[in-house]
Enzyme design. Structure first.
Site: not given
Ligand code: FPP
Length: 241
Positions: A13, A15, A58, A61, A64, A187-188, A200
């Site tokens: 989480d 990004n 998820s 997702n 989005r 959270r999960l 854990e």
């Molecule tokens: C949550 O951060 C992250 C995601 C919904 C996507 C995860 C994807 C990657 C790490 C990259 C691609 C994966 C692979 C395996 C190549 P968010 O966007 O919800 O962050 P925020 O809560 O800060 O907005």
């Protein structure tokens, strides 16, 4: 006795916040997040973990914006194509859980090819949760059980914990020992609800694109300091019974 190395699951989480803090579009955060995936997979293998499960997309997702979803799908395709040689050389098996048939073929194809090519690898299992939801996975297991019962192959009294576990896509993975969530959220979010029953939990403020080997090692150290009782008593605590 040295405890066995844990199956680690990570909710990646932060990004978007990583990108926003730099005035960049969210897609930059995901791109850096994919780099962190590469780092952490390598570190997990070197640290001898039997399994690493990553929550990469998820079931929720899909809500989005379309450009963000498309970008994530392209990152998944690139990951499967670019990382294949290294994953195979390092004896890593790729498995995918979730409703992966919902993924576009351009991502699903390379992922399926890598799953097939790595199926016999034993060094570590890398499990990508894609279009995944814990509730959805449990509903699918329930559907399978009801179907078998309706067909006369299963009696209600045979439905126990093992019977449910056997119908989950994670049935061939060890239970989750350590669940890490980055970015400070606690959270999960519908991740591995069944499999994390006795995991854990470690929450770190580090945003996913900044996460690396040192953060993984810190989480493993925190895990090693935990006393796991699984509802029983700690050793030596049963003397007053
Ligand atoms: C949550 O951060 C992250 C995601 C919904 C996507 C995860 C994807 C990657 C790490 C990259 C691609 C994966 C692979 C395996 C190549 P968010 O966007 O919800 O962050 P925020 O809560 O800060 O907005």
């Amino acid at each position: 006795m040295t405890p066995r190395p844990p199956h680690v699951a990570i909710i990646m989480d932060g990004n978007g916040r990583w990108a926003a803090a730099r005035g960049l579009p969210r897609t930059h955060g995901h791109r850096e997040g994919a780099q962190a995936v590469r780092r952490v997979v390598r570190a997990a293998r070197e640290l001898g973990l039997p399994a690493l499960t990553l929550y990469a997309f998820s079931a929720q997702n899909w809500q989005r914006p379309r450009p963000e979803v498309d970008h994530l799908m392209r990152l998944l395709r690139r990951f499967a194509l670019d990382e294949a040689p290294e994953l195979l050389a390092r004896d890593i098996r790729l498995v995918v859980i979730g409703e992966s048939r919902r993924l576009p073929l351009f991502a699903r194809g390379p992922l399926a090819a890598l799953q097939a090519a790595s199926a016999h690898n034993r060094g570590m299992t890398l499990c990508l949760a894609l279009s995944y939801g814990g509730r959805e996975a449990l509903a699918a297991a329930a559907r399978a059980l009801v179907g078998e019962a309706a067909a006369g192959r299963l009696r209600p009294e045979q439905v126990d914990v093992a019977a449910v576990a056997a119908r989950l896509a994670t049935s061939r993975l060890p239970p989750v020992d350590l669940l890490i969530r980055t970015s400070g959220e606690q959270r999960l979010s519908n991740f591995l609800l069944w499999e994390s029953a006795y995991a854990e939990l470690v929450f770190t403020p580090t945003l996913w694109p900044d996460f690396g080997r040192a953060d993984l090692e810190a989480a493993l150290e925190a895990y090693r300091c935990r006393e796991r009782r699984f509802g029983g008593l700690a050793p030596g605590r049963d003397v007053t019974a």
